[in-house]
Each structure stands twice: as C-alpha cells, then as structure tokens.
Design a protein around this motif. Structure first.
Motif, short mmCIF file in Angstrom:
data_model
loop_
_atom_site.label_atom_id
_atom_site.label_comp_id
_atom_site.label_asym_id
_atom_site.label_seq_id
_atom_site.Cartn_x
_atom_site.Cartn_y
_atom_site.Cartn_z
N ARG A 45 -3.88 0.43 -2.08
CA ARG A 45 -3.05 -0.67 -2.53
C ARG A 45 -2.49 -0.35 -3.91
N ASN A 102 0.84 -1.21 0.00
CA ASN A 102 0.00 0.00 0.00
C ASN A 102 0.87 1.25 0.00
N SER A 136 -4.88 5.10 2.71
CA SER A 136 -3.93 4.11 2.25
C SER A 136 -4.54 3.37 1.05
#
Ligand SMILES: *[C@@H]1O[C@H](CO)[C@@H](O)[C@H](O)[C@H]1NC(C)=O
Length: 334
Positions: free
Chosen positions: A285, A268, A283
């Motif tokens: 990925r 991430n 956050s």
C-alpha cells in the motif's frame, strides 16, 4: 487481468473454449450436434460477460456463434462436425490475428515515415501494452514500433509506466528490452515535458479497446491526456487496432461503457520481491488510509484529437475539414 489486451482476450477465450469442448467431446459428453451447439453457445454467452469494454471478444463470439449454428444445421451434422468446425475456426483466428498485426505494423510505419516532420529522426511514445503480450503475437501499436525499428527508421521508443497497473513498465518495457529496441521508460505525468524537450518524438502510438463509428476511441486510462498533449505539440497521434475493434453499433464515445476497477490497484503498488531467491509477486500500500478512490480503466479520446486509425486493412484518415472519421465508409470500401 491475467489475460489482458483486447485482441488477446478474444483469442484466449476462443482457444480455451476449443480445448474445453474437445475434452468434453472426447469424454463422450455430446450425443448430438444440438448438444454440442448448446454447450458452445452457452459458453460463448458466458465468455462475453467477462470484459465490457473490449469489443473484439463480442465480435469473435458473434462470428463463432454464426459458424456453430451453420454447422449444426447442415445436412449430416453431428457432435463431431460441430466440434471440429469450432476448433478449426478458433485456430484460424490465432493465425489471422498475427497476420493482421503485421499488416498494422507495416501500414502504421509507412504512414509515420510519410507524415513525420523529419523522417530521418523518428522517436515515438507509446502507452500501456499492445505488444505480443496483448495480442496473439507481434502487437498493434508496438507492432508499428517493431516495424519502424526493423526498417532502421526508429531513433528511440519511449513508453509510459501506465498507472495504476503498470502495464507499460512491466510488459511494454519488457518487450522493448527483449527486442533490443532502444527505449526509455517515463511515468505518465512526464509525457508533456518529454514532447517539449525531445522534439524528435514525432508520434504517439496507442492501441484501442474499442473504436466508435465516428472514430472516438476507448483505450487505457491516460490515453486522452496524451492525445491532448500531442495536439498541443503538433505531433501525430496514431491509434492502431484491428478492424474488429471498430464497433459501428457504437455511434460515438459517449456510448462506450467504461470498466471501473477495484481501488486496491490504485492505492497499492505491485511488483516482484525475491524471497529466498524466488521471484514472488508482492503488493504494498502506498496511499494514505481512508482516502476515496476513483479507478476507471479506460478513457475515451475524441476523434478530433486522432491523426489516423491504423487497421490491418489500411490507414483511416479524416476527410479534409472533418472532425470525425467515417469508419463505416472505410469498412465498406474494403
Ligand atoms: C495492498 O498492500 C497491503 C500491504 O501494504 C497488503 O496487505 C494487501 O494485501 C495489498 N492488497 C492487494 C489487493 O494486493
């Protein structure tokens, strides 16, 4: 990771325990010196389990523990005297840490000016965050950069992004902008190209989580490859750390435990999004699903790649013809 930077971890641990023990004492939790001592000792033992690589915490805990034992066994000891002595020592640690950083900054800047190829045009590269956000204030490697800038002997500072957790782009970049130091961000893989194309980068300056007796140094992942490229390009590679980061019980880098962190930090990318105008940590990925991940937080730079280790007590260099530092001799000579 909310508290990070080896010196800051030790200070925050010591001070937060000071707040806790004082609150408990005010609430009448301790009937005797022994009870206060027991609480402090258990708490210090617990705090030591938080981070395996940063040695400053172990050093601080050992010093505080010795003091606790001493005050608890002194004539006329009470919960009052044990708590008061602990709180005073923790506060003194904070004061000393800032002064130590200022000394590191001065010694390091002197050393670089003296040993740079061209003292008139000094740019430097740093990695990770070693500034006032990683220490009690001022900083170690960043303290040297601040000192050079203050003397008007710094042309430019470069900082790496410091993947996977981006302490460089989030924290160091912030501190450099805040201090109005002319600075540029690069990503970790650009360091060698930078040294090739900008020959005025005359030193790489990093911090340390732990320095072994021979000078091998554990620091943020990516430090080792920076030391290799510094050697290849014939520039200074400086480690800046308080002498409490030196662990004489660690003979060489092989004995250093390297913390491995969760895969999420690597797969991430995190940052801040403005949702309804409010900064919100986010956050996302960025790596493909199902890929395996290895995420060591630190690596060890062998002493032969390090030009000098700058401490608050002075600069440690190798004897001519030696590959290793003699950290024990340096500490004893002080
Ligand atoms: C990683 O990103 C995904 C979204 O892409 C999110 O659902 C997940 O919570 C993130 N993980 C962490 C540990 O933040």
């Amino acid at each position: 990771m909310k508290t990070r930077g080896a010196p800051a971890i030790a200070i925050v641990a010591a001070l937060s325990l000071a707040v806790d023990v004082q609150t408990r004492h005010a609430n009448g939790e301790f009937q005797s010196a022994q009870q206060a001592l027991q609480f402090l000792e258990d708490s210090l033992a617990y705090l030591k389990t938080s981070r395996p690589t940063a040695v400053n915490l172990f050093d601080a805990a050992a010093k505080l523990s010795a003091l606790n034992q001493q005050t608890a066994s002194a004539a006329g000891a009470s919960a009052d005297t044990v708590v008061a002595a602990y709180v005073q020592a923790a506060e003194q640690m904070l004061i000393d840490d800032v002064q130590d950083n200022k000394n590191i900054g001065k010694f390091g800047a002197d050393f670089i000016v003296e040993h740079a190829q061209q003292a008139q045009d000094i740019s430097v590269l740093t990695h990770c965050n070693t500034g006032s956000l990683a220490t009690a204030g001022w900083g170690t490697a960043l303290g040297i950069i601040r000192d050079l800038h203050k003397r008007q002997q710094l042309t430019h500072a470069y900082c790496t992004e410091t993947r996977p957790y981006n302490q460089g782009s989030r924290l160091t970049a912030y501190e450099l902008v805040y201090e109005q130091i002319p600075a540029t961000l690069i990503c970790d893989s650009m360091a060698s190209a930078l040294l090739k194309l900008r020959p005025n980068v005359q030193a790489i300056i990093v911090g340390a989580d732990r320095v072994a007796a021979n000078g091998d140094t554990a620091n943020k992942i990516g430090t080792y490859q920076l030391a290799i490229t510094a050697k290849h390009h014939g520039i200074l590679f400086i480690v800046a750390a308080p002498s409490t980061s030196v662990d004489l019980l660690t003979a060489t880098g092989k004995d250093i435990v390297i913390e491995e962190r969760p895969a999420e930090e690597l797969v991430n990318t995190s940052g801040v999004q403005f949702l309804d105008g409010k900064p919100t940590p986010t956050s996302v990925r960025t790596a493909a699903q199902h890929i395996g991940v290895w995420n060591p937080s630190f690596d060890v730079t062998p002493s032969n790649l390090i030009s000098a280790i700058v401490t608050e007590r002075g600069v440690v260099v190798k004897q001519p013809g030696q590959d290793a530092f003699d950290m024990a001799a340096f500490l004893q000579s002080q």
